[in-house]
Design a protein around this motif. Structure first.
Motif, short mmCIF file in Angstrom:
data_model
loop_
_atom_site.label_atom_id
_atom_site.label_comp_id
_atom_site.label_asym_id
_atom_site.label_seq_id
_atom_site.Cartn_x
_atom_site.Cartn_y
_atom_site.Cartn_z
N ASN A 14 44.76 35.99 -49.61
CA ASN A 14 45.25 35.73 -50.96
C ASN A 14 46.78 35.77 -51.01
O ASN A 14 47.40 34.94 -51.67
CB ASN A 14 44.66 36.72 -51.95
N ALA A 15 47.37 36.71 -50.31
CA ALA A 15 48.83 36.77 -50.24
C ALA A 15 49.37 35.52 -49.55
O ALA A 15 50.38 34.96 -49.99
CB ALA A 15 49.27 38.03 -49.48
N ALA A 16 48.68 35.06 -48.52
CA ALA A 16 49.11 33.84 -47.82
C ALA A 16 49.03 32.63 -48.75
O ALA A 16 49.90 31.75 -48.70
CB ALA A 16 48.25 33.63 -46.58
N MET A 17 48.01 32.59 -49.60
CA MET A 17 47.89 31.47 -50.55
C MET A 17 49.05 31.48 -51.54
O MET A 17 49.62 30.43 -51.84
CB MET A 17 46.56 31.54 -51.29
N LEU A 18 49.40 32.65 -52.04
CA LEU A 18 50.52 32.72 -52.98
C LEU A 18 51.84 32.38 -52.30
O LEU A 18 52.67 31.68 -52.88
CB LEU A 18 50.57 34.11 -53.62
N ARG A 23 56.07 27.98 -51.57
CA ARG A 23 56.98 27.26 -50.66
C ARG A 23 56.45 25.94 -50.11
O ARG A 23 57.07 25.37 -49.22
CB ARG A 23 57.29 28.17 -49.47
N TRP A 24 55.33 25.44 -50.59
CA TRP A 24 54.72 24.25 -49.98
C TRP A 24 55.66 23.04 -49.98
O TRP A 24 55.61 22.22 -49.08
CB TRP A 24 53.40 23.89 -50.66
N PHE A 25 56.51 22.94 -50.96
CA PHE A 25 57.36 21.75 -51.08
C PHE A 25 58.43 21.67 -49.99
O PHE A 25 59.07 20.63 -49.83
CB PHE A 25 58.02 21.69 -52.47
N THR A 26 58.61 22.74 -49.22
CA THR A 26 59.58 22.71 -48.13
C THR A 26 58.97 22.18 -46.83
O THR A 26 59.69 21.98 -45.85
CB THR A 26 60.16 24.12 -47.86
N LEU A 27 57.67 21.96 -46.84
CA LEU A 27 56.97 21.49 -45.64
C LEU A 27 57.22 20.00 -45.44
O LEU A 27 57.50 19.26 -46.38
CB LEU A 27 55.47 21.75 -45.76
N GLN A 33 47.39 18.01 -46.61
CA GLN A 33 47.25 18.21 -45.17
C GLN A 33 47.57 19.65 -44.79
O GLN A 33 46.88 20.27 -43.98
CB GLN A 33 48.18 17.25 -44.42
N ALA A 34 48.62 20.20 -45.38
CA ALA A 34 49.01 21.58 -45.09
C ALA A 34 47.92 22.56 -45.52
O ALA A 34 47.67 23.55 -44.84
CB ALA A 34 50.32 21.92 -45.78
N ILE A 35 47.28 22.30 -46.64
CA ILE A 35 46.18 23.16 -47.11
C ILE A 35 45.05 23.16 -46.09
O ILE A 35 44.54 24.21 -45.71
CB ILE A 35 45.68 22.70 -48.50
N MET A 36 44.67 21.97 -45.63
CA MET A 36 43.58 21.87 -44.64
C MET A 36 43.95 22.57 -43.34
O MET A 36 43.15 23.32 -42.78
CB MET A 36 43.26 20.39 -44.37
N GLU A 37 45.18 22.39 -42.89
CA GLU A 37 45.61 23.00 -41.63
C GLU A 37 45.72 24.52 -41.74
O GLU A 37 45.33 25.24 -40.84
CB GLU A 37 46.96 22.42 -41.19
N ARG A 38 46.28 24.98 -42.84
CA ARG A 38 46.55 26.40 -42.98
C ARG A 38 45.34 27.22 -43.41
O ARG A 38 45.13 28.33 -42.94
CB ARG A 38 47.69 26.60 -43.97
N ASP A 61 51.07 41.52 -59.45
CA ASP A 61 51.98 42.52 -58.88
C ASP A 61 52.74 41.96 -57.67
O ASP A 61 53.90 42.30 -57.46
CB ASP A 61 51.20 43.77 -58.44
N TYR A 62 52.07 41.12 -56.88
CA TYR A 62 52.65 40.60 -55.65
C TYR A 62 53.71 39.53 -55.91
O TYR A 62 54.79 39.56 -55.31
CB TYR A 62 51.52 40.03 -54.77
N LYS A 63 53.41 38.58 -56.77
CA LYS A 63 54.34 37.48 -57.07
C LYS A 63 54.33 37.21 -58.57
O LYS A 63 53.75 36.22 -59.04
CB LYS A 63 53.91 36.19 -56.34
N PRO A 64 54.95 38.07 -59.35
CA PRO A 64 54.83 37.95 -60.82
C PRO A 64 55.36 36.63 -61.39
O PRO A 64 54.71 36.03 -62.26
CB PRO A 64 55.62 39.14 -61.35
N LEU A 65 56.49 36.15 -60.93
CA LEU A 65 57.04 34.91 -61.48
C LEU A 65 56.14 33.72 -61.16
O LEU A 65 55.88 32.87 -62.02
CB LEU A 65 58.45 34.66 -60.97
N LEU A 66 55.68 33.64 -59.94
CA LEU A 66 54.81 32.54 -59.52
C LEU A 66 53.50 32.57 -60.30
O LEU A 66 53.06 31.55 -60.83
CB LEU A 66 54.52 32.63 -58.02
#
Length: 88
Positions: A14-18, A23-27, A33-38, A61-66
């Motif tokens: 779940n932390a990896a998903m957040l 940051r996905w737009f930096t890929l 494709q990144a979702i399938m690979e990761r 708690d982990y990423k409040p703004l996101l």
């Protein structure tokens, strides 16, 4: 006596998903494709999991703004769908 509040830690996936959603737009590859690979799942399944995840207090708690941004976007999409249904 005071009661201790037990917080459920955020699962690693779940932390990896957040982290990914932040940051996905930096890929250099398309998000799908990144979702399938990761994560090894379809984009539909990813978004289903993400939608459930943003309701988890540990995610907030982990990423409040996101999480707040994703919740706001979800609410806007739901409101737009409701408005289209009401118009006919």
């Amino acid at each position: 006596m005071t009661e201790a509040i037990l917080e459920t830690p955020l699962a690693e996936r779940n932390a990896a998903m957040l982290d990914f959603e932040e940051r996905w737009f930096t890929l250099e590859v398309p998000k799908e494709q990144a979702i399938m690979e990761r994560f090894g799942c379809s984009t539909t399944r990813y978004y289903q999991r993400l939608n459930t995840l943003i309701d988890d207090p540990a995610a907030l708690d982990y990423k409040p703004l996101l999480v707040k941004r994703l919740r706001r976007q979800r609410a806007q999409r739901q409101a737009a769908r409701s408005a289209r249904r009401l118009r006919g």
